[in-house]
Design a protein around this motif. Structure first.
Motif: not given
Length: 320
Positions: A205-233
């Motif tokens: 949720k933090e990653f979405f809010a900081r890095k994705i939301c409002g930056r992709f040119p559509a309001g409806d979409f799907v995105f895939d992620v992989v978690i490499q460590n416990s930080a948002t980064s």
């Protein structure tokens, strides 16, 4: 698959805006001649581009033709393509995973010796592309000339990382709100998800809010992620897909996703919560020859698998 609306999901359309949160990649523009090559039947690698290392000394039963007496078609695209590929491979550390504009050849991983999409040569990449049904769908779309604005065909090489599939997740966004998160691969129960789902949910949720939301040119979409460590980064963006039934909803259903605009926080994340809940691997169907997997293939009036089941029962009964 490719959306019929404005093509914002083609890799080069979004990569430039998200280079700081996704895997390093290189994009190679493809010619019409290369698309025609991909459309050709059979898995043939132009001799100038070599062969996968495991098959270099095997000339029988591997789908290649290396007989010097055979009349070999020469492709004008080969020299430029080989240079671009070798340059990209070197820049990305010598190990890459390929894809076209929209799709990766995950269904063809069985064809390489490592049974992964990890490629270390030009021939490896071509083997995957030629063997993939997913790539064939992209090629068909890229070859269509019905639109005034046509998407430029591109081969994407992404730097390879060994990733535990248990740390991959698919996220659904509707009206710029995160309405669902699901375990990406459900063929295995991963205890670490069940041990602390709340932490994983907060991290995504933090990653979405900081890095994705409002930056992709559509309001409806799907995105895939992989978690490499416990930080948002430590959350890395993998891909974007359409918010549409052509995208696999995995542990959700599209009826659910299309009917809601928000969900309760405790319902946001879904995962396989026991060994009894694992699901079959859908990629395995692509490892079966088409004439066998085709439901029209019959033996004595039965589909082949029904026939084999009956034969097993007969043999068991005869032994008893």
């Amino acid at each position: 698959m490719v959306p019929d609306t404005k093509d914002i999901f083609s890799f080069s359309s979004w990569y430039g805006d998200f280079t700081n949160v996704t895997f390093e990649s290189r994009i190679i523009e493809l010619s019409e001649d290369f698309l025609n090559y991909l459309n050709q039947d059979g898995i043939f690698i132009p001799p100038e581009l070599g062969q996968p290392a495991e098959n270099a000394n095997e000339n029988e039963g591997n789908g290649f033709s290396s007989d010097e007496d055979d009349e070999v078609e020469r492709y004008e695209w080969v020299p430029e393509f080989r240079l671009a590929m070798n340059t990209a491979l070197a820049e990305l550390g010598g190990q890459v995973i390929p894809k076209l504009n929209w799709s990766a050849p995950k269904d063809a991983s069985w064809i390489l010796p490592n049974r992964q999409c990890k490629c270390t040569s030009v021939a490896d990449v071509l083997m995957l592309l030629k063997a993939s049904t997913f790539i064939a769908f992209d090629v068909v779309k890229l070859s269509q000339k019905t639109s005034a604005i046509r998407t430029k065909p591109e081969l994407v090489l992404r730097k390879w990382f060994d990733i535990n599939p248990g740390w991959e997740f698919r996220c659904f966004v509707k009206g710029n709100s995160l309405i669902g998160i699901t375990q990406r691969y459900c063929t295995t129960y991963y205890p670490h998800i069940a041990q602390d789902p709340e932490r994983l949910k907060i991290q995504i949720k933090e990653f979405f809010a900081r890095k994705i939301c409002g930056r992709f040119p559509a309001g409806d979409f799907v995105f895939d992620v992989v978690i490499q460590n416990s930080a948002t980064s430590g959350v890395v963006l993998v891909d974007f897909n359409p918010f549409d039934r052509i995208t696999d909803a995995i542990l959700f259903t599209w009826d659910e996703l299309l009917s809601v605009d928000s969900v309760a926080d405790d319902e946001l994340l879904r995962f396989v919560n026991s060994y009894l809940s694992i699901q079959p691997d859908e990629m395995r169907q692509y490892q079966i020859p088409a004439d066998i997997s085709d439901s029209r293939f019959t033996t004595h009036g039965q589909d082949l698998f029904g026939y084999l089941d009956n034969e097993i029962v007969k043999q068991t009964d005869s032994k008893n």
